[in-house]
Design a protein around this motif. Structure first.
Motif, mmCIF file in Angstrom:
data_model
loop_
_atom_site.group_PDB
_atom_site.id
_atom_site.type_symbol
_atom_site.label_atom_id
_atom_site.label_comp_id
_atom_site.label_asym_id
_atom_site.label_seq_id
_atom_site.Cartn_x
_atom_site.Cartn_y
_atom_site.Cartn_z
ATOM 1 N N SER A 176 164.364 50.572 76.953
ATOM 2 C CA SER A 176 163.053 50.642 77.598
ATOM 3 C C SER A 176 162.085 51.392 76.706
ATOM 4 C CB SER A 176 163.148 51.341 78.957
ATOM 5 O OG SER A 176 163.593 52.682 78.797
ATOM 6 N N TRP A 177 160.787 51.193 76.961
ATOM 7 C CA TRP A 177 159.755 51.897 76.207
ATOM 8 C C TRP A 177 158.786 52.574 77.160
ATOM 9 C CZ3 TRP A 177 154.853 50.475 77.407
ATOM 10 C CH2 TRP A 177 154.658 49.192 77.930
ATOM 11 N N SER A 178 158.161 53.603 76.662
ATOM 12 C CA SER A 178 157.104 54.285 77.391
ATOM 13 C C SER A 178 156.013 54.640 76.403
ATOM 14 C CB SER A 178 157.642 55.555 78.070
ATOM 15 O OG SER A 178 156.591 56.298 78.660
ATOM 16 N N TYR A 179 154.768 54.375 76.777
ATOM 17 C CA TYR A 179 153.625 54.733 75.943
ATOM 18 C C TYR A 179 152.971 55.956 76.560
ATOM 19 C CZ TYR A 179 149.413 54.187 73.057
ATOM 20 O OH TYR A 179 148.395 54.379 72.162
ATOM 21 N N GLU A 180 152.879 57.037 75.772
ATOM 22 C CA GLU A 180 152.412 58.314 76.306
ATOM 23 C C GLU A 180 151.229 58.819 75.502
ATOM 24 O OE1 GLU A 180 156.103 59.963 75.482
ATOM 25 O OE2 GLU A 180 157.100 58.821 77.062
ATOM 26 N N VAL A 181 150.261 59.377 76.195
ATOM 27 C CA VAL A 181 149.094 59.985 75.556
ATOM 28 C C VAL A 181 149.013 61.430 75.994
ATOM 29 C CG1 VAL A 181 146.577 59.939 75.297
ATOM 30 C CG2 VAL A 181 147.856 57.786 75.447
ATOM 31 N N ASP A 182 148.971 62.326 75.022
ATOM 32 C CA ASP A 182 148.974 63.763 75.294
ATOM 33 C C ASP A 182 150.089 64.143 76.263
ATOM 34 O OD1 ASP A 182 146.889 64.183 73.557
ATOM 35 O OD2 ASP A 182 145.344 64.133 75.112
ATOM 36 N N GLY A 183 151.235 63.476 76.103
ATOM 37 C CA GLY A 183 152.408 63.803 76.901
ATOM 38 C C GLY A 183 152.470 63.156 78.262
ATOM 39 N N GLU A 184 151.451 62.412 78.640
ATOM 40 C CA GLU A 184 151.429 61.754 79.950
ATOM 41 C C GLU A 184 151.774 60.282 79.786
ATOM 42 O OE1 GLU A 184 151.223 63.085 82.756
ATOM 43 O OE2 GLU A 184 149.816 64.755 82.834
ATOM 44 N N PRO A 185 152.770 59.758 80.534
ATOM 45 C CA PRO A 185 153.064 58.322 80.461
ATOM 46 C C PRO A 185 151.870 57.494 80.946
ATOM 47 C CG PRO A 185 154.837 59.541 81.546
ATOM 48 C CD PRO A 185 153.691 60.482 81.426
ATOM 49 N N VAL A 186 151.534 56.450 80.175
ATOM 50 C CA VAL A 186 150.450 55.553 80.532
ATOM 51 C C VAL A 186 151.007 54.235 81.043
ATOM 52 C CG1 VAL A 186 148.448 54.292 79.644
ATOM 53 C CG2 VAL A 186 148.905 56.632 78.873
ATOM 54 N N GLU A 187 152.047 53.751 80.369
ATOM 55 C CA GLU A 187 152.641 52.473 80.768
ATOM 56 C C GLU A 187 154.063 52.448 80.237
ATOM 57 O OE1 GLU A 187 151.639 47.756 80.075
ATOM 58 O OE2 GLU A 187 149.954 49.142 80.393
ATOM 59 N N SER A 188 154.927 51.673 80.895
ATOM 60 C CA SER A 188 156.309 51.568 80.450
ATOM 61 C C SER A 188 156.826 50.169 80.728
ATOM 62 C CB SER A 188 157.193 52.604 81.169
ATOM 63 O OG SER A 188 157.167 52.390 82.567
ATOM 64 N N GLY A 189 157.951 49.850 80.098
ATOM 65 C CA GLY A 189 158.537 48.532 80.297
ATOM 66 C C GLY A 189 159.890 48.434 79.628
ATOM 67 N N THR A 190 160.482 47.259 79.704
ATOM 68 C CA THR A 190 161.780 47.024 79.072
ATOM 69 C C THR A 190 161.573 46.490 77.669
ATOM 70 O OG1 THR A 190 161.907 44.795 79.989
ATOM 71 C CG2 THR A 190 162.890 46.588 81.281
#
Length: 961
Positions: free
Chosen positions: A601-615
């Protein structure tokens, strides 16, 4: 019946392994023959010498009603009778082999038992009385008959007793001596703990039952077939229903099977049926061989990601129950450990069943160590004295015969730190003659005369690389052998450091087949007044302090930060990517399994906050294969800021050792740079009539230039700080004086730095404080400048330091320290969630984290520097928000560094009225020089010019839940 009082010079001091015990044989958990556990409460009497009491207590009808009661399995010194002793290698008695002191604590044990209903007719069958572990020497009577005596504490011993049993009122008497000739062979860096500490069992042996059997289950990786043969001393039949096998003992059959490995621990359930008994078999097909200079299993080289495991429980010592052993195995599997060296003795046999079932490679080590003889140049060492060879062979045979049917056992080890000698050669020859299917290990002989593996302890990174490149020299045989570090990365206190650097070497050179961290668990003894006790806490006149607390687990089996770091370092999947790249490289680092059992899975984070995630779709890569996998486009509309991709590999389904979604590997890929905090210097310092300077939100003492508040948040004692409460690794080992940084730092006086005020300068847009920070009695120091500026709302501190004088050692730390009157909750953006230091930072992930001040502390058994969070961009605590340029290391605690440094146990630390905060520009690395190498040069905090900044502002107090 008459009884004889044995003299102190009798069997206790005899070098022989004992008398009366049956030959060793294979161990198995159960069969359909009757058995009776004799564990439980026993009557107990302690004498101060081996000759203090006669043996009349063994007679039927003896009244032991006034004796104490203790639990068996157990150690009497952990149950209120006497005290434990810890030494690393020094014998706690005069070295005069085979003699031991007259002052020899001796425990007499009594158990009266009835046979259970439906026990077979006493006139028909035999029975054996089995002891799985007694320290260190025992004599046994049943119903007044002397059965014999034995030595070999961590080995099984059985006696034939069928002819002595009664339906009711059987009297079992056991006399256990703390010291014996066998103690010279058991000097194994652990607590000396006498007692019957493993199971005692009565086993019915039906007529015609097998006395012993040997399961040979090999695997041909080219054909994909297994060959099974079970040898037995009596005729019988072997059935494996799943494979359609029904053969006689001694016959072989070959068929397609799934192989056993630590990654895919496939077991087949079978049965050995002989006259009157059916024995369950758990068969794992695998072949171990040495070819191309490598240890291979099923045709593939293996990379050991191991631990050394002493058996330990903080209340029960080495008396482990099945659930504790299972907890150990599950913790290992969940932290990516794939191998165990059973330091320095065979474990409880049930532990190997667990290794078979869950999947761990095992180096099974004999119950042998004579380390104390190093104090006299190995003179009189038993392993080079032919009189002791029968005892050594007894120990080797009892290990091999007991454990030979376990597929998890892939290597036999002759023992540990016993020097060299003819006895070791005899052991190796016997083992190879009895079982040629496994290689033999022993570290203590650099010529590798008797071994199949070149093994070392604590070789530093540079030497390990030379070995990997084949530049290490030595005998021709040694140069042709595979290499392992049977001990490395000494996990004592805060650390070990340098794990990732070792692992890079293991993965770079085929000859380097991994290593085993020393060790599994801290051997702290539960002691309410101290937290956990270590050597010296029981008044021992000779001891080695907290050197017994050097594990990856705390005594209560909580994983230490070092274990979390090790899990990350030995991940079975590599997940890497370069800054700003749109792909991630996935590498299968397993030896046997593909990646089909994992979900990514992946997670896209900005300044430590998750913005979006997926497989993330990842191909089922074979072992050793890599693939570049494309990441999705960054989410549309994502906020500006420092961005990361975080990619995780987790279990796709439940397994026997962890549930679905358990994360086994992860990686972070930076996408964009962080925004560095800026403060435009617009505010002017204002000097009041009350001796106070104000600058933006900052309040200062006009005389000293000391910061006293930020807004309405009081701040005290802000100053440059270079000292840390020395770690076990800082203090180092006596035999490595050049690496004992703690002593070097104290020698310079860095633990008592003095701060001289040179000037307080109030400029147009800055308040500048000049100081010299230096130790008493030395001419070296640090010229230090604090420069304060503000934009009216925020306050910026820039610290500049320049070393003066001849600095020949690195600094412990470099940063600032200050006190807050109140602080509980802590939030930060940076590395976390756990502690990290320059060479222990692999498990630190960039994110937003929160904790309490109390939970930031790491409870090392001996208090020492701990709790730093690394790469912190900003933190909020006590009403302050602090931003760093560059990122900093954050520590906060309710006591001073000096109080932490002075504490010897956790109970010495009491919370004060101030929370002390360290914001560090750098810290010296950790290393593992409590026994191993120090930090690598790139992790040294050198005394050189430095500049770093912090921005202070007020902020709401973080939540504490």
């Amino acid at each position: 019946m008459s009884f004889h009082t044995h003299t102190h010079t009798d069997y206790v001091q005899d070098v022989s392994p004992g008398s009366g015990a049956l030959p060793p044989r294979a161990w198995y958990a159960s069969s359909d023959a009757k058995s009776l556990s004799l564990n439980g409460n026993w009557r107990f009497r302690l004498s101060s010498t081996a000759d203090a009491e006669d043996d009349s207590f063994a007679a039927e009808g003896y009244d032991a009603g006034d004796w104490a009661q203790i639990a068996v399995p157990g150690h009497w010194v952990l149950q209120g009778h006497g005290s434990p002793i810890y030494t690393n290698h020094l014998y706690p008695f005069p070295v005069d082999p085979p003699r031991v002191p007259t002052e020899n604590p001796t425990g007499d044990h009594l158990r009266v038992f009835d046979l259970p209903a439906h026990w077979p007719d006493l006139a028909e069958g035999g029975a054996v009385l089995r002891f799985d572990g007694v320290e260190s020497c025992a004599r046994v009577w049943l119903n007044g008959t002397d059965l014999g005596e034995f030595k070999g504490s961590r080995l099984p011993h059985e006696f034939a007793v069928g002819h002595l049993l009664k339906a009711a009122g059987n009297v079992l008497a056991v006399r256990v001596h703390q010291w014996s000739a066998g103690s010279y062979l058991e000097d194994q860096d652990q607590w000396w703990l006498p007692g019957i500490f493993r199971d005692v069992t009565l086993l019915h042996r039906p007529a015609g039952a097998a006395l012993d059997f040997f399961v040979h289950a090999s695997y041909d990786h080219l054909a994909g077939t297994g060959t099974l043969r079970v040898d037995s001393d009596v005729d019988g039949r072997v059935t494996v229903s799943e494979l359609g096998i029904d053969i006689a003992t001694g016959e072989s059959v070959t068929m397609p099977v799934e192989a056993w490995s630590a990654e895919t621990p496939r077991l087949y359930e079978g049965t050995l049926a002989t006259g009157g008994e059916r024995v369950p078999l758990r068969i794992g097909f695998r072949t171990v061989d040495l070819s191309d200079g490598l240890i291979k299993v099923n045709g593939r080289p293996v990379l050991f990601k191991g631990v050394n495991r002493h058996e330990w429980h903080p209340e029960r010592g080495r008396a482990l129950d099945l659930e504790t052993m299972r907890e150990d195995v599950l913790l290992m599997k969940r932290h990516n450990v794939n191998a165990v060296r059973t330091s320095h003795y065979p474990p409880h046999p049930a532990f190997l069943d667990l290794c078979d079932a869950y999947g761990l490679w095992v180096i099974d080590e004999c119950d042998l160590e004579t380390h104390g003889f190093t104090e006299q140049g190995w003179r009189d060492n038993p392993v080079d004295d032919d009189r002791w060879t029968p005892a050594l062979l007894d120990r080797a045979s009892r290990m091999v015969e007991r454990d030979k049917n376990h597929p998890s056992v892939v290597i036999w080890s002759l023992g540990n730190e016993a020097g060299t000698g003819r006895g070791l050669t005899a052991m190796a020859e016997w083992i190879k003659d009895r079982d040629s299917s496994r290689p033999v290990h022993y570290e203590g002989d650099p010529t590798c005369r008797d071994t199949d593996i070149y093994s070392r302890m604590y070789a530093d990174h540079a030497e390990v690389e030379r070995i990997g490149r084949g530049l290490d020299g030595g005998t021709l045989k040694r140069r042709q052998l595979p290499f392992i570090l049977c001990e490395f990365a000494h996990a004592m206190g805060n650390g070990p450091g340098g794990l990732a650097d070792y692992q890079r070497l293991f993965e770079s050179y085929d000859r380097l087949q991994g290593g085993f961290v020393w060790e599994w668990i801290d051997h702290g003894i539960a002691y309410p007044e101290l937290g956990f006790a270590y050597g010296g806490d029981f008044g021992e006149e000779l001891h080695d302090g907290n050197f017994v607390c050097d594990g990856l687990l705390f005594p209560d089996r909580r994983p230490s930060p070092g274990f979390v770091e090790y899990k990350k370092v030995i991940e079975p999947v590599g997940i890497t990517g370069a800054f700003g790249e749109a792909t991630v490289r996935i590498t299968n680092k397993q030896d046997f399994a593909d990646l089909s059992a994992l979900a990514f899975s992946w997670s896209y984070e900005v300044d430590g906050e998750p913005v979006e995630s997926g497989t993330l779709a990842v191909p089922g890569l074979a072992p050793g294969e890599s693939a570049d996998v494309k990441l999705p486009a960054p989410p549309a509309g994502a906020p500006a800021g420092e961005a990361h991709w975080t990619v995780r590999a987790a279990l796709a389904a439940d397994t026997p050792w962890a549930p679905k979604d358990h994360v086994v590997a992860w990686g972070q890929i930076p996408v964009s740079e962080r925004r560095v905090p800026t403060v435009t210097a617009t505010a002017r310092p204002a000097v009041g009539d009350n001796g106070v300077i104000t600058l933006g939100p900052g309040t200062f003492d006009a005389r000293t230039g000391a910061l006293t508040a930020v807004g309405d948040v009081p701040v005290s004692g802000l100053r440059l700080d270079v000292w840390r409460a020395t770690t076990d690794n800082d203090d180092g080992a006596p035999w490595q004086p050049d690496l004992r940084y703690g002593l070097l730092w104290r020698g310079l006086g860095l633990h008592r730095m003095r701060h001289r005020l040179d000037a307080v300068e109030s400029g147009e847009h800055a308040l500048t404080v000049r100081m010299r920070v230096a130790p008493a009695a030395r001419e070296l120091g640090l010229s230090t400048v604090y420069r304060w500026t503000s934009d009216g709302n925020r306050l910026r501190l820039t610290v500049s330091t320049v070393p003066e004088g001849d600095w020949t050692v690195p600094l412990p730390r470099l940063g600032i320290r200050f006190g807050l009157s109140t602080a509980d909750g802590v939030r930060w953006y940076g590395g976390g969630p756990g502690e990290a230091y320059p060479d222990t930072r692999m498990a630190s992930a960039v994110g937003r984290w929160q904790s309490t001040v109390d939970d930031l502390q790491t409870p090392y058994v001996r208090p020492q520097e701990n709790g730093a969070r690394i790469d912190v961009r900003w933190a909020e605590l006590g009403g302050l928000r602090i931003e760093g340029d560059p990122a900093f290391s954050l520590t906060a605690r309710r006591w001073t560094t000096e109080q932490l440094d002075a504490a010897t146990h956790l109970t010495d630390l009491t919370s004060g009225d101030t929370v002390w905060v360290n914001l560090d520009h750098g810290q010296h690395g950790i290393g593992s020089q409590s026994c191993g190498p120090g930090p690598l040069p790139q992790y040294h905090l050198r005394a050189e010019p430095a500049e770093f900044s912090f921005v202070f502002s007020t902020a709401p107090a973080p939540e504490t839940s």
